[in-house]
Design a protein around this motif. Structure first.
Motif, short mmCIF file in Angstrom:
data_model
loop_
_atom_site.label_atom_id
_atom_site.label_comp_id
_atom_site.label_asym_id
_atom_site.label_seq_id
_atom_site.Cartn_x
_atom_site.Cartn_y
_atom_site.Cartn_z
N VAL A 114 0.90 -1.06 -0.07
CA VAL A 114 0.08 0.14 -0.05
C VAL A 114 1.06 1.24 -0.17
O VAL A 114 1.75 1.25 0.70
CB VAL A 114 -0.90 -0.07 1.51
CG1 VAL A 114 -1.81 1.04 1.20
CG2 VAL A 114 -1.52 -1.28 1.43
N GLN A 174 -1.75 3.33 10.65
CA GLN A 174 -3.23 3.56 10.68
C GLN A 174 -3.82 2.81 9.30
O GLN A 174 -4.74 2.18 9.11
CB GLN A 174 -3.90 4.76 10.80
CG GLN A 174 -5.10 5.24 10.81
CD GLN A 174 -5.77 4.37 11.89
OE1 GLN A 174 -5.30 4.17 13.01
NE2 GLN A 174 -7.10 4.09 11.58
N THR A 175 -2.88 3.27 8.26
CA THR A 175 -3.30 2.98 6.57
C THR A 175 -3.21 1.34 6.97
O THR A 175 -4.03 0.69 6.30
CB THR A 175 -2.30 3.56 5.84
OG1 THR A 175 -2.29 4.98 5.88
CG2 THR A 175 -2.70 2.94 4.54
N GLU A 218 -5.99 -0.16 8.54
CA GLU A 218 -7.22 -0.20 7.92
C GLU A 218 -7.17 -0.85 6.64
O GLU A 218 -8.37 -1.59 6.37
CB GLU A 218 -7.64 1.28 7.53
CG GLU A 218 -7.83 2.25 8.47
CD GLU A 218 -8.26 3.63 8.12
OE1 GLU A 218 -8.67 3.80 7.03
OE2 GLU A 218 -8.25 4.45 9.01
N TYR A 219 -6.38 -1.34 6.17
CA TYR A 219 -6.24 -2.21 4.97
C TYR A 219 -6.40 -3.56 5.40
O TYR A 219 -7.05 -4.33 5.01
CB TYR A 219 -4.65 -2.08 4.20
CG TYR A 219 -4.47 -3.08 2.94
CD1 TYR A 219 -5.31 -2.69 1.99
CD2 TYR A 219 -3.90 -4.22 3.17
CE1 TYR A 219 -5.03 -3.76 0.71
CE2 TYR A 219 -3.55 -5.04 2.12
CZ TYR A 219 -4.23 -4.82 1.01
OH TYR A 219 -4.21 -5.84 -0.09
N ARG A 265 -4.63 8.35 2.66
CA ARG A 265 -4.90 6.81 3.18
C ARG A 265 -6.01 6.46 1.94
O ARG A 265 -6.00 5.22 1.83
CB ARG A 265 -5.49 7.04 4.46
CG ARG A 265 -5.48 5.52 5.16
CD ARG A 265 -5.81 5.48 6.43
NE ARG A 265 -4.71 5.97 7.02
CZ ARG A 265 -4.47 6.89 7.86
NH1 ARG A 265 -5.63 7.57 8.50
NH2 ARG A 265 -3.25 7.41 8.52
N ALA A 286 -4.48 5.61 -1.01
CA ALA A 286 -3.34 4.41 -0.98
C ALA A 286 -4.04 2.92 -0.87
O ALA A 286 -3.65 2.08 -1.50
CB ALA A 286 -2.47 4.48 0.26
N ILE A 287 -5.24 3.00 -0.12
CA ILE A 287 -5.76 1.84 0.08
C ILE A 287 -6.58 1.36 -1.30
O ILE A 287 -6.48 0.33 -1.42
CB ILE A 287 -6.81 1.77 1.27
CG1 ILE A 287 -6.10 1.65 2.50
CG2 ILE A 287 -7.69 0.37 1.17
CD1 ILE A 287 -6.76 2.00 3.72
N SER A 298 -5.62 1.96 -4.17
CA SER A 298 -4.75 1.33 -5.25
C SER A 298 -3.79 0.39 -4.62
O SER A 298 -2.58 0.34 -5.15
CB SER A 298 -4.04 2.67 -6.00
OG SER A 298 -3.64 3.41 -4.87
N ALA A 299 -4.11 -0.21 -3.63
CA ALA A 299 -3.18 -1.26 -2.92
C ALA A 299 -2.93 -2.20 -4.02
O ALA A 299 -3.59 -2.74 -4.98
CB ALA A 299 -3.89 -1.79 -1.84
N GLU A 300 -1.71 -2.87 -3.76
CA GLU A 300 -1.53 -4.16 -4.73
C GLU A 300 -1.04 -5.34 -3.93
O GLU A 300 -0.11 -5.63 -3.18
CB GLU A 300 0.10 -3.71 -5.44
CG GLU A 300 0.06 -2.45 -6.21
CD GLU A 300 1.71 -2.21 -6.82
OE1 GLU A 300 2.34 -3.25 -6.92
OE2 GLU A 300 1.76 -1.00 -6.78
#
Lengths: 228, 122
Positions: free
Chosen positions: A57, A70-71, A74-75, B99, B102-103, B105-107
């Motif tokens: 990410v 935090q990112t 959340e992921y 954030r 980012a989430i 377009s997560a890979e």
């Protein structure tokens, strides 16, 4: 399949190209699910993460370690089957064995979150200046003492879904460690410590946060806690 | 001296109130009213310096200009805190926006045909 399919390791990454692939691959032998949050690195971290087999990410801009955690949380909490979460440093400071012990304990004991501590047993491997500063931080914080924690700034934490779903770190920078303690206290989560060993390599010492940064942390925490 | 009690008391009370209530409409309005009052105070001080000196004498400061300076220092400190808090707020919004991107377009790691993660090459 592995026994740890329901565990997610969250690794904030900022300019760690030298070590990140190695750290992730070592951890993946035990923990198949790892998410690396690249915090706008300017080196080859991103391609190293792609090679490592971790989820990637990417922050479009550099935000800070707290924001990266935090990112990652959340992921990870949105992934099917995720039950346990671990914050893990990218620089190879943490040992996989410690994480295994923490997860096993979370499964067995009625706990929401386990925080690593460097201060149980032999502390001679910790550089003395770190020891003094970390002890001072704990001594100055009535909250940490009340929760019977001895090492509030340990980056190794393991927690369950209750915590992951509710955690909202608002301090983007390094003050997040104190913020997490404040949130644990505020929400009344069941917390305990687990003895862990931090590997102080030359690399991690050079990368680790400088002690002067403590000033920033204190300032942020003071302003935030008065608002909470 | 009265002025010391007044200044320190004012700073403490305002600081606590301000940090507790920052971000509400009321506080925002309060800050603006405070600003207007401060400007008025400045104008009056220029027009009637003697009046300022009388007030200064009353609270135990030697000269009116000194009182003005003290007021300025307090006002400046509040302006700084206000700016700091606003920046923090903006930073947080900025982080949440980044954030979300980012989430989205997560890979995930590349998968091989068995659906397992590609074995780590080392």
């Amino acid at each position: 399949m592995s026994d740890y399919d329901d565990v997610w390791l969250i690794v904030p990454v900022y300019n760690e190209a030298q070590v990140i692939c190695d750290v992730v691959q070592k951890a993946r032998l035990t923990f198949p699910n790892i998410v690396c949050v690249d915090d706008g690195s300017r080196d080859a971290s991103v391609s190293e993460i792609r090679k490592s087999g971790a989820h990637l990410v990417r922050h479009p801009v550099n935000l800070g370690q707290g924001a990266s955690l935090q990112t990652g949380i959340e992921y990870a909490r949105a992934q099917p089957g995720a039950r346990f979460f671990v914050t893990f440093d990218a620089d190879g400071q943490h040992r996989v064995e410690d994480v295994v012990r923490m997860i096993d304990r979370l499964r067995q004991e009625p706990l929401d979150i386990l925080v690593g501590t460097r201060f149980h047993g032999d502390t001679s491997h910790i550089p003395w200046i770190k020891r003094v500063v970390l002890k001072t931080v704990v001594a100055l914080s009535p909250r940490t003492r009340r929760m019977k924690l001895t090492d509030a700034h340990n980056g190794l934490r393991a927690f369950n879904k209750t915590v992951a779903d509710d955690l909202d770190i608002t301090i983007n920078g390094m003050g997040h460690a104190s913020e997490i303690m404040a949130i644990i206290d505020h929400k009344g989560w069941r917390v305990a410590e687990e003895k862990v060993t931090i590997i102080y390599t030359e690399y991690s010492m050079a990368k680790g946060q400088s002690l002067i940064n403590g000033v920033n942390i204190l300032f942020d925490s003071a302003l935030r806690s008065s608002r909470r | 001296m009265i002025i010391q009690i007044l200044l320190i008391g004012a700073v403490l009370v305002l600081m606590v109130f301000f940090l507790r209530n920052h971000g509400t409409t009321r506080t925002a309005a309060g800050v603006k009213i405070g600003f207007v009052l401060f400007i008025l105070f400045g104008v009056l001080a220029v027009l009637w310096p003697d009046a300022l000196t009388v007030v200064a004498d009353f609270v135990g400061v030697g000269r009116g200009t000194d009182l003005l300076l003290y007021g300025l220092v307090v006002a400046f400190a509040f302006a700084m805190v206000n700016t700091y808090l606003r920046f923090k707020e903006l930073e947080l919004r900025h982080a949440r926006l980044a954030r979300a991107i980012a989430i989205q377009s997560a890979e995930p790691p590349a998968l091989d045909h068995e659906g397992e993660n590609v074995p780590t090459a080392s």
